[in-house]
Design a protein around this motif. Structure first.
Motif, mmCIF file in Angstrom:
data_model
loop_
_atom_site.group_PDB
_atom_site.id
_atom_site.type_symbol
_atom_site.label_atom_id
_atom_site.label_comp_id
_atom_site.label_asym_id
_atom_site.label_seq_id
_atom_site.Cartn_x
_atom_site.Cartn_y
_atom_site.Cartn_z
ATOM 1 N N LYS A 2 -0.719 -0.803 -4.365
ATOM 2 C CA LYS A 2 -0.857 0.132 -5.471
ATOM 3 C C LYS A 2 -0.241 1.476 -5.125
ATOM 4 O O LYS A 2 -0.176 1.870 -3.966
ATOM 5 C CB LYS A 2 -2.334 0.332 -5.786
ATOM 6 N N LYS A 3 0.208 2.179 -6.182
ATOM 7 C CA LYS A 3 0.834 3.486 -5.992
ATOM 8 C C LYS A 3 -0.128 4.471 -5.329
ATOM 9 O O LYS A 3 0.260 5.257 -4.475
ATOM 10 C CB LYS A 3 1.318 4.029 -7.334
ATOM 11 N N GLY A 4 -1.409 4.406 -5.705
ATOM 12 C CA GLY A 4 -2.413 5.283 -5.110
ATOM 13 C C GLY A 4 -2.561 5.050 -3.616
ATOM 14 O O GLY A 4 -2.734 5.991 -2.845
ATOM 15 N N ASN A 5 -2.480 3.771 -3.198
ATOM 16 C CA ASN A 5 -2.577 3.462 -1.771
ATOM 17 C C ASN A 5 -1.360 3.969 -1.009
ATOM 18 O O ASN A 5 -1.485 4.372 0.144
ATOM 19 C CB ASN A 5 -2.741 1.963 -1.557
ATOM 20 N N LYS A 7 0.276 6.664 -1.694
ATOM 21 C CA LYS A 7 0.043 8.103 -1.536
ATOM 22 C C LYS A 7 -0.923 8.350 -0.385
ATOM 23 O O LYS A 7 -0.692 9.234 0.442
ATOM 24 C CB LYS A 7 -0.513 8.677 -2.841
ATOM 25 N N ILE A 8 -1.982 7.562 -0.305
ATOM 26 C CA ILE A 8 -2.966 7.710 0.777
ATOM 27 C C ILE A 8 -2.319 7.390 2.127
ATOM 28 O O ILE A 8 -2.548 8.089 3.112
ATOM 29 C CB ILE A 8 -4.203 6.821 0.529
ATOM 30 N N GLN A 59 -11.339 12.142 5.053
ATOM 31 C CA GLN A 59 -10.948 11.946 3.659
ATOM 32 C C GLN A 59 -10.104 10.676 3.498
ATOM 33 O O GLN A 59 -10.228 9.963 2.501
ATOM 34 C CB GLN A 59 -10.173 13.163 3.139
ATOM 35 N N ARG A 63 -10.860 6.391 1.589
ATOM 36 C CA ARG A 63 -10.000 5.750 0.602
ATOM 37 C C ARG A 63 -9.245 4.535 1.127
ATOM 38 O O ARG A 63 -8.641 3.804 0.351
ATOM 39 C CB ARG A 63 -9.007 6.785 0.077
#
Length: 127
Positions: A2-5, A7-8, A59, A63
């Motif tokens: 996923k795109k969010g992953n 970024k993380i 942080q 995630r």
């Protein structure tokens, strides 16, 4: 993935770069007189970098799975080679490059295996 992953993961690698910078300060401090102003400034920088890293790490692991975060931590070896060449004029040898490639390949293989495990679990849960 996923795109969010992604970024993380990118933020994780920024945090690992910051973490590796503490070793620059540590080596610089080792070359100064004990408890001199320069020594204290370098060690202050170490504490600041590690403190910032510790907060960022917490942080990140909120995630990402802990196993994924720790597998990626191995890339600090690559940063060590880069910082050694840039700040201490250490040679980048064939052995170091081969070692760095093996480390990165291991991280990539783990990431793909982890992604396959998760897609397999989702398929089993749906089926």
């Amino acid at each position: 993935m996923k795109k969010g992953n992604l970024k993380i993961l990118f933020l994780l690698h920024i945090m690992l770069m910051i973490y590796s910078m503490s070793s620059i300060c540590s080596k610089k401090a080792a070359g100064t007189e004990f408890l001199s102003l320069e020594f204290c400034l370098y060690y202050g920088a170490i504490i600041a970098l590690l403190g910032f890293y510790a907060i960022g790490w917490q942080q990140i692991i909120k995630r990402l799975p802990l196993t994924t975060a720790f597998a990626n931590k191995a890339v600090t070896v690559v940063w060590g080679i880069i910082w050694g060449a840039l700040f201490f004029s250490e040679p980048i040898t064939v052995g170091k490059v081969v070692g760095a490639i093996l480390v990165v390949a291991g991280v990539v293989l783990y990431a793909y295996a982890d992604a396959e495990d998760k897609s397999g679990e989702e398929g089993n849960a749906n089926g």
